[in-house]
Write a protein that holds these residues in place. Sequence first.
Motif, short mmCIF file in Angstrom:
data_model
loop_
_atom_site.label_atom_id
_atom_site.label_comp_id
_atom_site.label_asym_id
_atom_site.label_seq_id
_atom_site.Cartn_x
_atom_site.Cartn_y
_atom_site.Cartn_z
N UNK A 58 0.85 -1.19 0.00
CA UNK A 58 0.00 0.00 0.00
C UNK A 58 0.89 1.24 0.00
N UNK A 59 0.42 2.29 -0.67
CA UNK A 59 1.22 3.51 -0.75
C UNK A 59 1.56 4.05 0.63
N UNK A 60 0.67 3.87 1.59
CA UNK A 60 0.86 4.44 2.92
C UNK A 60 2.00 3.79 3.70
N UNK A 61 2.46 2.60 3.26
CA UNK A 61 3.51 1.92 4.01
C UNK A 61 4.78 1.71 3.19
N UNK A 62 4.77 2.09 1.93
CA UNK A 62 5.95 1.89 1.09
C UNK A 62 7.17 2.58 1.70
N UNK A 63 8.27 1.85 1.72
CA UNK A 63 9.50 2.40 2.27
C UNK A 63 9.63 2.22 3.76
N UNK A 64 8.54 1.80 4.43
CA UNK A 64 8.57 1.60 5.89
C UNK A 64 8.33 0.15 6.28
N UNK A 65 7.50 -0.55 5.51
CA UNK A 65 7.16 -1.94 5.81
C UNK A 65 7.81 -2.86 4.79
N UNK A 66 8.19 -4.05 5.24
CA UNK A 66 8.77 -5.06 4.36
C UNK A 66 8.13 -6.41 4.66
N UNK A 67 7.53 -7.01 3.63
CA UNK A 67 6.97 -8.34 3.77
C UNK A 67 7.99 -9.35 3.26
N UNK A 68 8.07 -10.48 3.95
CA UNK A 68 8.99 -11.53 3.52
C UNK A 68 8.40 -12.88 3.93
N UNK A 69 8.99 -13.93 3.41
CA UNK A 69 8.51 -15.28 3.74
C UNK A 69 9.68 -16.24 3.85
N UNK A 70 9.50 -17.25 4.68
CA UNK A 70 10.47 -18.32 4.81
C UNK A 70 9.72 -19.62 4.51
N UNK A 71 9.94 -20.14 3.31
CA UNK A 71 9.21 -21.32 2.88
C UNK A 71 9.66 -22.59 3.61
N UNK A 72 10.80 -22.51 4.31
CA UNK A 72 11.23 -23.67 5.11
C UNK A 72 10.53 -23.70 6.47
N UNK A 73 10.03 -22.55 6.89
CA UNK A 73 9.34 -22.45 8.18
C UNK A 73 7.85 -22.22 8.03
N UNK A 74 7.39 -22.15 6.78
CA UNK A 74 5.96 -21.90 6.52
C UNK A 74 5.47 -20.64 7.24
N UNK A 75 6.27 -19.61 7.18
CA UNK A 75 6.00 -18.40 7.94
C UNK A 75 6.17 -17.17 7.05
N UNK A 76 5.27 -16.21 7.23
CA UNK A 76 5.38 -14.93 6.55
C UNK A 76 5.56 -13.84 7.61
N UNK A 77 6.35 -12.84 7.27
CA UNK A 77 6.71 -11.78 8.21
C UNK A 77 6.31 -10.42 7.68
N UNK A 78 6.17 -9.47 8.60
CA UNK A 78 6.00 -8.07 8.23
C UNK A 78 6.88 -7.25 9.14
N UNK A 79 7.94 -6.71 8.56
CA UNK A 79 8.84 -5.83 9.30
C UNK A 79 8.34 -4.41 9.13
N UNK A 80 8.11 -3.73 10.25
CA UNK A 80 7.57 -2.37 10.23
C UNK A 80 8.52 -1.44 10.95
N UNK A 81 8.97 -0.40 10.27
CA UNK A 81 9.82 0.61 10.88
C UNK A 81 9.19 1.97 10.67
N UNK A 82 9.65 2.94 11.42
CA UNK A 82 9.09 4.28 11.30
C UNK A 82 7.59 4.31 11.55
N UNK A 83 7.15 3.58 12.56
CA UNK A 83 5.71 3.46 12.82
C UNK A 83 5.10 4.80 13.21
N UNK A 84 3.87 4.98 12.77
CA UNK A 84 3.12 6.22 13.00
C UNK A 84 1.83 5.89 13.74
N UNK A 85 1.26 6.87 14.43
CA UNK A 85 -0.02 6.60 15.11
C UNK A 85 -1.09 6.06 14.16
#
Length: 119
Positions: free
Chosen positions: A61-88
Amino acid sequence: QVQLVESGGGLVQPGGSLRLSCATSGFAFRNYAMAWYRQAPGKERESVATIGPSDGSTDYADSVKGRFTISRDNTKNTVYLRMVGLRPEDTAMYYCCRFTPTSLAPAYWGQGTQVTVSS
């Protein structure tokens, strides 16, 4: 059966960071696109980030570009969301989602994890 279990939410100050995790089971994780959505009180649920099954292509989403990063680990069957520069305005319940096999339509949801950004 399909299960999606989110974790990692919490209370953080503006400018802070969090990493959300979504542990999955009950399906061939590597074959499915996954996503994070969020829903703030009084607002509709909105897509935050998506990730493809094999090549790991991502979209935000435009509102999170440059601040959030989605990733996945197919060996752990897990998806992640790294969030930096969080805002209210990032305060919301965050949900993990698995899409259908052939489209980017949500098929399964986790129970959600609350993210609150406040000083």
